[in-house]
Motif scaffolding. Sequence first.
Motif: not given
Length: 366
Positions: A208, A307, A339, A342-343, A345-346, A349-350, A361
Motif C-alpha cells: 500500500q 486502489e 492513505s 485508511i489502509a 484500519w481497513n 477491520t479485516r 487484500l
Amino acid sequence: MNAEKPPSTRIEDGVFLALVLLVTIAFAWVIEPFAAAILWGVIVAILFAPVNQQLLASMPGRRNGAALLTLLLILVIVIVPAIVLAMALVQEGSYFYGRLQSGQINVAEIFDRFQASLPHWASAWLERLGITNFATVRDMLSDGIASSFQTLAGQALSIGQSAMGFVLALGVMLYLTFFLLRDGSNLVAILDRAAPLRATPRHALMQQFVIVVRATIKGSLVVAIVQGLIGGIAFWALGIPGALLWGVLMGCASLLPAVGTGLVWVPVAIYLLATGALVKGLILVFCGIFIIGMVDNVLRPILVGRETRIPDYVVLITTLGGIELFGVNGIIIGPVIASLFIATWNIVTRMRRPGGMEGPLADRTE
C-alpha cells in the motif's frame, strides 16, 4: 504450557528493547537534517523502479549500469528542468516585485479602475452585502500583495544564500536514489524480515505504501504540472503579464482539491470582465472551466486508479496539515499518511472478521 521466563531474562529483554528504541531514535536524530532529501530519494526510487527493472532486464547482471542510467534519466527529465524553472521563476518574481516597488504596477490604481468599471447591479449587490468601504479593501489588498512579494523575495534571498545546503541535499538525494535503485529489492527483503508484524498485514502495508506514493505523485504533481502549464500558456496567449508566475501559482493551487486553480484564474477573469476586456475574460473562463478544470477530472482517475481513491475533503485537510507541519514536503507526506491510515484500519477491520485477512487484500499480498 510454556514456562515463565526467569526475572533476569525479562530484565535483559527489557533492556535490549530499550536499547533498540534508543538507537533507533538516535539514528533518526542524526539523519534528521537530511530528512527531506531522504524522503524525496525514496519517492524518486519508487517512481523510477519500473524503469530500472526494464533496463536491468535488457542488461542482466549489470545492476550498477542500470541504476546509473536510471539516475541520468532522472537528472535529464526531472532535476535539470526543475532547476531551470526555479531560476526563471525567481527572475520573473524579482522583475514583478521590482515593478511593484517602483510604482509601475499600482495595485491601488488597478483596484480603483476595477471599482469604477463595475456595473450598477454589481455595486448595488455589494452594498446590500454591506461591502461599501472600498478604500479599506483596496489598502488591505495593496498591503497584502506587497507583503507577500516581500516575503517571497526574502525567501528567494535565503535560498540563494543557502545554495551550498541545497546542493548538498540534492547530492544526498541522488546518491541515496542510486543505491535504492540498485539494491532496492534486497533492502525491501531486509525490511520485510525485520518488521515486527504478521506476514499478511506487513505485506499489505508495504504494498500500500508503494501504491500510495506512486498514485500521489502521479495524481497530484503530474496533474499540477499539466494544469499549471496550460494555465501559463493561456495567460501568455491573452497577454497577461507574469504568465510563468501565474502558471506556477496555478500548479501549486491545483494541489488543493475543490478550489484548485480557480483561486488564480477566477479573480483574473473577473477583473478582465469588469474592466471591459470581455473577449479575454470569456476566453479565460472557457479555458478555466473546460480545459484546465477538465484535466483534473480526466487525468486524475487514470493516474491514481481505484486502489488509493480517498475523499477530496481528506486530501484537502491532510495536504494543508502536512504543509503546516512539514512545509513543501507536506504536500506528499500528508496524503500518504492519510492513505496509510485508511489502509491500516481497513486491515484491522479485516483481521477482526471471522475469516481474518482472507479476501482480496490478502490475495494481493501473497
